[in-house]
Design a protein around this motif. Sequence first.
Motif, short mmCIF file in Angstrom:
data_model
loop_
_atom_site.label_atom_id
_atom_site.label_comp_id
_atom_site.label_asym_id
_atom_site.label_seq_id
_atom_site.Cartn_x
_atom_site.Cartn_y
_atom_site.Cartn_z
N ASN A 12 75.82 31.39 50.83
CA ASN A 12 74.80 30.34 50.95
C ASN A 12 75.33 29.15 51.74
OD1 ASN A 12 72.92 31.83 49.50
ND2 ASN A 12 73.54 30.95 47.55
N GLN A 13 75.91 29.43 52.88
CA GLN A 13 76.48 28.36 53.70
C GLN A 13 75.40 27.43 54.23
OE1 GLN A 13 79.70 29.70 56.12
NE2 GLN A 13 79.35 28.17 57.70
N ASP A 14 74.21 27.98 54.50
CA ASP A 14 73.12 27.12 54.96
C ASP A 14 72.71 26.13 53.88
OD1 ASP A 14 72.22 29.25 53.41
OD2 ASP A 14 70.22 29.24 54.28
N VAL A 15 72.80 26.55 52.61
CA VAL A 15 72.49 25.65 51.50
C VAL A 15 73.53 24.54 51.42
CG1 VAL A 15 72.24 25.45 49.00
CG2 VAL A 15 71.26 27.42 50.20
N ALA A 16 74.79 24.89 51.66
CA ALA A 16 75.85 23.88 51.62
C ALA A 16 75.56 22.76 52.61
CB ALA A 16 77.20 24.52 51.91
N LEU A 17 75.20 23.13 53.83
CA LEU A 17 74.90 22.12 54.85
C LEU A 17 73.64 21.35 54.49
CD1 LEU A 17 76.35 21.32 57.45
CD2 LEU A 17 74.77 22.78 58.71
N SER A 18 72.66 22.05 53.94
CA SER A 18 71.42 21.40 53.55
C SER A 18 71.65 20.38 52.43
CB SER A 18 70.40 22.45 53.12
OG SER A 18 69.11 21.93 53.07
N GLN A 19 72.54 20.73 51.50
CA GLN A 19 72.90 19.79 50.43
C GLN A 19 73.52 18.52 51.03
OE1 GLN A 19 72.61 20.29 47.04
NE2 GLN A 19 72.99 22.42 46.55
N LEU A 20 74.35 18.71 52.04
CA LEU A 20 75.00 17.56 52.68
C LEU A 20 73.97 16.64 53.30
CD1 LEU A 20 77.64 16.16 53.60
CD2 LEU A 20 77.51 17.56 55.68
N TYR A 21 73.00 17.20 54.02
CA TYR A 21 71.97 16.37 54.64
C TYR A 21 71.19 15.59 53.58
CZ TYR A 21 72.74 19.31 58.79
OH TYR A 21 73.30 19.96 59.85
N LEU A 22 70.85 16.26 52.49
CA LEU A 22 70.11 15.58 51.42
C LEU A 22 70.93 14.45 50.82
CD1 LEU A 22 67.72 15.32 49.49
CD2 LEU A 22 68.74 17.10 48.07
N THR A 82 65.92 8.96 56.17
CA THR A 82 64.76 9.86 56.21
C THR A 82 64.99 10.98 57.20
OG1 THR A 82 63.30 8.02 55.65
CG2 THR A 82 62.27 9.98 56.58
N LEU A 83 65.60 10.67 58.33
CA LEU A 83 65.85 11.72 59.32
C LEU A 83 66.81 12.77 58.79
CD1 LEU A 83 66.07 9.55 62.58
CD2 LEU A 83 64.24 11.12 61.90
N PHE A 84 67.82 12.36 58.04
CA PHE A 84 68.70 13.35 57.41
C PHE A 84 67.93 14.18 56.38
CE2 PHE A 84 72.55 11.26 59.08
CZ PHE A 84 73.31 12.38 59.37
N CYS A 85 67.10 13.53 55.59
CA CYS A 85 66.30 14.28 54.61
C CYS A 85 65.35 15.25 55.30
CB CYS A 85 65.51 13.31 53.72
SG CYS A 85 66.53 12.44 52.50
N SER A 86 64.93 14.92 56.51
CA SER A 86 64.03 15.82 57.24
C SER A 86 64.73 17.12 57.61
CB SER A 86 63.51 15.14 58.50
OG SER A 86 64.48 15.14 59.54
N LYS A 87 66.07 17.12 57.57
CA LYS A 87 66.82 18.31 57.96
C LYS A 87 67.20 19.19 56.78
CE LYS A 87 69.98 17.71 61.19
NZ LYS A 87 69.39 18.44 62.33
N THR A 88 66.91 18.73 55.55
CA THR A 88 67.30 19.52 54.39
C THR A 88 66.18 20.48 53.98
OG1 THR A 88 68.15 19.43 52.12
CG2 THR A 88 66.44 17.86 52.68
N THR A 89 66.57 21.63 53.47
CA THR A 89 65.59 22.58 52.92
C THR A 89 65.50 22.47 51.41
OG1 THR A 89 67.28 24.28 52.84
CG2 THR A 89 65.91 24.21 54.81
N ARG A 90 66.23 21.54 50.83
CA ARG A 90 66.21 21.37 49.38
C ARG A 90 64.99 20.55 48.99
NH1 ARG A 90 69.14 25.11 47.49
NH2 ARG A 90 69.82 24.02 45.64
N PRO A 91 64.26 20.96 47.94
CA PRO A 91 63.14 20.14 47.49
C PRO A 91 63.64 18.83 46.91
CG PRO A 91 63.44 22.05 46.05
CD PRO A 91 64.45 22.18 47.13
N TYR A 92 63.00 17.74 47.25
CA TYR A 92 63.43 16.44 46.74
C TYR A 92 62.21 15.59 46.42
CZ TYR A 92 62.66 15.23 51.68
OH TYR A 92 62.13 15.08 52.93
N LEU A 93 62.41 14.60 45.56
CA LEU A 93 61.33 13.73 45.11
C LEU A 93 60.14 14.55 44.63
CD1 LEU A 93 61.41 10.88 47.77
CD2 LEU A 93 62.24 10.81 45.44
N ASN A 94 60.38 15.48 43.72
CA ASN A 94 59.33 16.37 43.27
C ASN A 94 58.16 15.61 42.67
OD1 ASN A 94 60.90 18.43 44.03
ND2 ASN A 94 61.37 19.19 42.00
N GLN A 95 56.96 16.02 43.04
CA GLN A 95 55.77 15.48 42.41
C GLN A 95 55.53 16.19 41.07
OE1 GLN A 95 55.49 12.69 44.40
NE2 GLN A 95 53.37 12.89 43.88
N PHE A 96 55.57 17.49 41.08
CA PHE A 96 55.55 18.28 39.86
C PHE A 96 56.03 19.67 40.20
CE2 PHE A 96 51.36 18.55 41.72
CZ PHE A 96 50.95 19.85 41.55
#
Length: 799
Positions: free
Chosen positions: A462-472, A488-502
């Motif tokens: 899951n190397q892509d997740v590792a990089l995505s965690q870094l961006y988040l 915000t631009l860094f957060c735009s590059k992450t695939t991790r869900p953040y600031l969940n509504q529900f």
Amino acid sequence: MKKFIILLISIFIIHPQQSLNGCSEGFTPEQCRVYLFNQSILGKNELMPLFYSAEYFYNESWSWYNNQLPENEVSYSKIEQINAQEWKEHTKYKGTLNDIVNVIYRTDIDSMTICNQSFLKKHPFARYLKQKYNAEYLYLIYAKNCEYIYNETDIWELENNDDMRLTEVYNAGNLALKKTKNDFLKLRYAYQLLKINFYHPTIGESVLNIFDTYFKKSQTKTWLFESAKFYYYQTNDLKAEEEQYHLTLSFDKSVDKKFRCVQLFDQKNYLNISKYCQNNHEKAIVHVMHEMQNWGRSLTNLKTIYQLDPSNEYLPFLISREINKLEDWLLTPELTYSEPSIFQYHSEISKSIKINLLSGKKYANDLYSFLNTIIKHQITSNKTQFHVLASNLCILLKDKQKGNLHLKIAEENNTDQKLKYQIMYNKIVLHFDGKSLLTDSLKKQILNLVTYNNQHPDLLINQDVALSQLYLYIGSRLITAGDVANGTLFCSKTTRPYLNQFDWYAQNYYLLLLEKAKPYHFDSIISLIDKLNKTDFDNFILNRKDFAKMEMTYYPYDDTISINKNKVLDYKSMYYVQQDMLDSALSCVNKIDADYWNHYPYNLFKCFPFFTGNSKDYSSNNDFCPYNKRQYLQRMLDLKYLIDNKIGDIAKHYYVLANGYFNMSYHGNYWIMNMPYKYSNEVDYYYYRLTSDSKTFLENYYGSKLAEVNYLKAYQFTSDTTLAALAIHKAGLCNENLQEINWRLTAKYDNEKYEWKNEPKIKHETYKQLFINKYKEKDFYTDFVSNCYHYQHINRNYY
């Protein structure tokens, strides 16, 4: 599931909506879990399901396929490497391990039999066996037949549980076993027969006899011995504790049974199992097994393991799991607005962990002190690993100085590419403490890590997740430090869900920008988009091609393409609308391409926004004179100009202006002026996270405060009984909406009873008495507002 379907219907049908992103069946705890240390760096991929993800252990839903490393000789699991190496040495094959692994582990029996010629053409190792080691080739076909018995499930119970078929397969293997003089094949056929009898005890010779005959006396060194012993001791008639003891030995010595041993281990009885141990190392392994199943705090037992066996090979892995736990407990709520992942499987664990006491970082400090003790005594050969692990704890403790010192020592002594990746990674993370901003040096380090990542794409699971965690992580900490634009631009590059509504929604970066940014942050992003001579870092932070590769149902198309200047301007205009700075909002909208309003979601909003109905909510589409945002804002400003300059019917202007404000609110037909999404019954449902913490926004968006104020102004300036009734009635409805949101901001929900602890007590028709006192027309007011047709018809005279 029923609840899910009902909610979806309410979200997408009752109101015309733009969801804040796509919809899925819900985020798994693993998708929301934050971890900065990637455990596959430690080379224990055989324990992959234990990479602190309770989802894999408790739900048994983990899949080796979804978590496997890409195929190359470096990244194969240990069992694949060892077995392939044995085949390579036995057959004197000159090709690569890759060729062997592809045949043994990546092909099925149909490919080898039905598609025999094309298969042989494609696979050089299979072709080599067929030509020079045909007996070994036939064994592989037999082994894949046996795998079908072990691994496949026949829901009709017509095939896998067919004793005649099982007997035929067993007899065929037994015949081949008797014929062969080759020790390599003899042990492998015996292993297949042993497994058949283990899973189907009525078929063939017993596990005990097969093991005693072929394995116990064999002088051949092979991984098969410890694996066969795993089945042997489960079949022996031993006391439960003694059987568990042998299970710990299998965990320690076998290559392919480690995770299964952990699953079968009796954690509650682990101290009694220690009675059978012959030495301190074996005692330490019992404690290791216990901690593999421990999702709470493990430091006490980690110290015991270290005292018993200071160079224990599993100690770095267990410490890394402990760090992953701390990262989950401390960072997951901060970065993804989710509970720590383990709490979503076992709520009782949260009580034992006492998450509320972790804020002081005492436990992280205690673990750090333990790590320093290990490093100081230099007993282990894993000193570099421990320094890297210590730097991860320094990230949690926000101690840059110590963290960088550990990384400097690790870097000087490191020759491992995986550790190099983590060292580069941690150097970057250590900088972002919520106070520090981007520097040219950090920009260079980030680009270097991305380049290294692209040059070595197969280092980690899951190397892509590792990089995505870094961006988040970087994005979140930059926003905290005040750099909302780059954050915000860094957060735009992450695939991790953040600031969940529900449960099954996550905010996208545009919404994050709207929630956190000030006008100059929007301007900063627009300037970067317009910049002619972009630097490498500028291109990197705007480029979202990695995100576009992801197939995640909770991200819509807009989230998988480059940042759009029109959308940034649109969201900036929403910010101004929320602040009632309509002239500034119009200035933004005037810069947006005209064609922008013809596409989703604005193609849904073909509304006339200066008319309202006889209720607290108003929703209509395809009205006779639809407005876009530019037209909407222009008329609102025109009305303000007429009022300020006392031109025309002031009361009517106030009324139409109030209608405009009402339809900008949650309860109107053009709420997208304020926010890009809404939910049905947003205020009532406990699992919705309210859209903003801004008091001004909540008053305007939910309570229609500005609409209420202007309806009262219309009432104040008119002498027309009908307009006065309309205005005072609508002001009262807006006030009811405001009461609801004020209740929601303080209301508590009882999760056990599934109900609010205090229901809203709404005071209706707040302003009715004002009308009655002024016009002495109680019956007129009552009849007027109760006659919906008349109300709607008369209302049309005032827009």
